[in-house]
Design an enzyme around this catalytic site. Structure first.
Site, PDB file in Angstrom:
ATOM      1  CB  CYS A  58      -1.001  -0.067   1.351  1.00  0.00           C
ATOM      2  SG  CYS A  58      -2.053  -1.418   1.281  1.00  0.00           S
ATOM      3  NE  ARG A 105      -3.008  -4.562  -3.023  1.00  0.00           N
ATOM      4  CZ  ARG A 105      -2.146  -3.872  -1.930  1.00  0.00           C
ATOM      5  NH1 ARG A 105      -2.466  -2.644  -1.733  1.00  0.00           N
ATOM      6  NH2 ARG A 105      -1.482  -4.568  -0.979  1.00  0.00           N
TER       7      ARG A 105
END
Length: 218
Positions: free
Chosen positions: A54, A131
């Site tokens: 991330c 995601r």
């Protein structure tokens, strides 16, 4: 635009109105229907703050923000973390790498927005958003959706490529072939009548495989 309550098993689809919401972000409270008026929006979720993949992804959005600005596009992120975790993470990354996440990140602790946009997918995780990337046009229509699992990072070049592609199709009323990048030839929509077909056959200005597949330079 009223906030929508969707069946948790339903997910927004291409062509749907982007579900509205109000949420706390690192840039203050945001009501999505009022956010980025007359602009495109790229909204993306990440599984968790202070995690390695991330951090690389958010840094990718941050370092290329000027490109999104040039494309009249606002960025907005999301994860199922508190606003305090978001602020600490933004500060930590800036101190350690010099990269500043200068766009709003939604603190979605109650998972409201994640569920609204289908970002929470139970077979992948019950508590972390996948995601996801939503491309939303200035009319607040969802135009393209990407989903990635927790352990695979996104491709920033592809995100920017498809944003440019969507804007190109809107501006010029064309379609785009496999692997298209800006500057390459575009596909002219196929004829819909016999007269249009005959005109296409006689048109020497186009690069033609046949009447139904023709390209031109913008």
């Amino acid at each position: 635009m009223e906030e929508q309550i969707l069946n948790p098993t339903m997910m927004p689809r291409i062509g749907d109105d982007a579900p509205d919401f109000t949420a706390v972000t690192t840039k203050g409270q945001v009501t999505f229907s009022e956010f980025a008026k007359d602009k495109w929006v790229v909204m993306f979720s990440h599984p968790a703050d202070f995690t390695p993949v991330c951090t690389t992804e958010m840094s990718g959005f941050a370092t290329r923000k000027a490109e999104f600005d040039e494309l009249n596009t606002e960025l907005i992120g999301l994860s199922i973390d508190s606003i305090h975790a978001h602020l600490a993470w933004v500060d930590n990354v800036r101190k350690n790498t010099g990269v500043y996440f200068d766009f709003p990140i939604i603190a979605d602790l109650d998972m409201k927005v994640s569920k609204l946009y289908g970002m929470l997918q139970p077979n992948e995780s019950q508590t972390a958003a996948v995601r996801a990337v939503f491309f939303i046009d200035p009319k607040k229509k969802i135009r393209l959706i990407m989903y990635y699992p927790l352990n695979v990072g996104r491709n920033m070049d592809e995100i920017i490529r498809v944003l440019k592609a969507l804007q190109t199709t809107d501006k010029f009323g064309v379609a785009l072939p496999l692997n298209w990048t800006p500057g390459e030839k575009v596909i002219v929509p196929p004829p819909k009548t016999l007269d249009e077909m005959d005109a296409r056959i006689k048109d020497d200005s186009l690069e033609k495989v046949d009447f139904y597949l023709a390209k031109k330079t913008l």
